[in-house]
Design an enzyme around this catalytic site. Structure first.
Site, short mmCIF file in Angstrom:
data_model
loop_
_atom_site.label_atom_id
_atom_site.label_comp_id
_atom_site.label_asym_id
_atom_site.label_seq_id
_atom_site.Cartn_x
_atom_site.Cartn_y
_atom_site.Cartn_z
N HIS A 102 0.84 -1.20 0.00
CA HIS A 102 0.00 0.00 0.00
C HIS A 102 0.86 1.24 0.00
O HIS A 102 1.91 1.29 0.63
CB HIS A 102 -0.95 0.02 1.20
CG HIS A 102 -0.29 -0.24 2.50
ND1 HIS A 102 0.07 -1.50 2.93
CD2 HIS A 102 0.10 0.60 3.50
CE1 HIS A 102 0.63 -1.42 4.11
NE2 HIS A 102 0.68 -0.15 4.48
N HIS A 104 0.93 5.17 1.06
CA HIS A 104 0.27 6.16 1.91
C HIS A 104 0.28 7.52 1.22
O HIS A 104 1.30 7.93 0.67
CB HIS A 104 1.03 6.34 3.23
CG HIS A 104 1.02 5.17 4.15
ND1 HIS A 104 0.20 5.09 5.25
CD2 HIS A 104 1.74 4.02 4.15
CE1 HIS A 104 0.43 3.96 5.90
NE2 HIS A 104 1.37 3.28 5.25
P1 AMP Z 1 1.75 0.23 7.36
O1 AMP Z 1 2.08 0.42 8.82
O2 AMP Z 1 2.60 1.03 6.41
O3 AMP Z 1 1.69 -1.25 7.01
O4 AMP Z 1 0.30 0.84 7.18
C1 AMP Z 1 -0.87 0.12 7.44
C2 AMP Z 1 -1.96 1.14 7.56
O5 AMP Z 1 -3.20 0.49 7.41
C3 AMP Z 1 -1.98 1.85 8.91
O6 AMP Z 1 -1.84 3.25 8.71
C4 AMP Z 1 -3.36 1.50 9.47
O7 AMP Z 1 -3.96 2.57 10.16
C5 AMP Z 1 -4.13 1.13 8.24
N1 AMP Z 1 -5.23 0.22 8.43
C6 AMP Z 1 -5.22 -0.93 9.13
N2 AMP Z 1 -6.43 -1.54 9.05
C7 AMP Z 1 -7.21 -0.76 8.27
C8 AMP Z 1 -8.56 -0.82 7.82
N3 AMP Z 1 -9.36 -1.85 8.14
N4 AMP Z 1 -9.04 0.17 7.03
C9 AMP Z 1 -8.23 1.22 6.70
N5 AMP Z 1 -6.96 1.33 7.09
C10 AMP Z 1 -6.44 0.38 7.87
#
Ligand code: AMP
Ligand code: ZN
Length: 140
Positions: A102, A104
């Site tokens: 993903h 950001h």
């Molecule tokens: P990372 O730490 O780069 O893997 O980012 C994962 C991101 O996914 C974090 O910023 C979380 O807040 C976000 N996240 C986790 N679960 C969900 C969800 N169900 N819907 C939207 N965002 C999410």
């Protein structure tokens, strides 16, 4: 398309987990981060499952970047932040917590203090930099 049944982002793609969806096309999905670091923090994912930039292939990664640009323009126009970071994490040491690739989009406010690290402030040793450049170029 590869699906991991235990992956929360695959569940969002499948529609079995709710999300504040922003944009969807054949290869990508954009939605709001549920734990925003700043107002407007959102994520762009490929629909096909892979964990990180190393496991991804060019086509879905290119599609993610195209959608990222499209959403970034919309975030800029809608929220008019002072600035914006694009970033993504690969592996726990880099802060990755969800193992479905993903990107950001992080809108920034001047002086908000996010993503501290002071990068770009201290001159590096040019010989060390050149050495790293040579080692990376040898792999390209
Ligand atoms: P990372 O730490 O780069 O893997 O980012 C994962 C991101 O996914 C974090 O910023 C979380 O807040 C976000 N996240 C986790 N679960 C969900 C969800 N169900 N819907 C939207 N965002 C999410
Ligand atoms: Zn997944």
């Amino acid at each position: 398309m590869i699906v991991d049944p235990d992956c929360i982002f695959c569940k969002i793609v499948a529609g079995t987990l709710p999300a504040f969806k922003l944009h969807e096309d054949e290869h990508t999905l954009a939605f709001m981060d549920i734990n925003p670091i700043s107002p407007g923090h959102c994520l762009i994912i490929p629909k096909t499952h892979f964990a990180n930039v190393f496991d991804g292939t060019d086509a879905p990664l290119a599609a993610v970047m195209a959608t990222t640009r499209r959403v970034a323009v919309a975030v800029r126009d809608a929220l008019q932040p002072d600035g914006m970071n694009l970033f993504q994490a690969n592996g726990p040491a880099a802060g990755q917590t969800v193992y479905h690739f993903h990107m950001h989009i992080l809108p920034r406010t001047a002086g908000d203090g996010l993503l501290r690290g002071g990068h770009g402030m201290q001159a590096g040793d040019k010989a060390v930099i050149a050495g790293h450049a040579d080692r990376i170029k040898a792999r390209l």
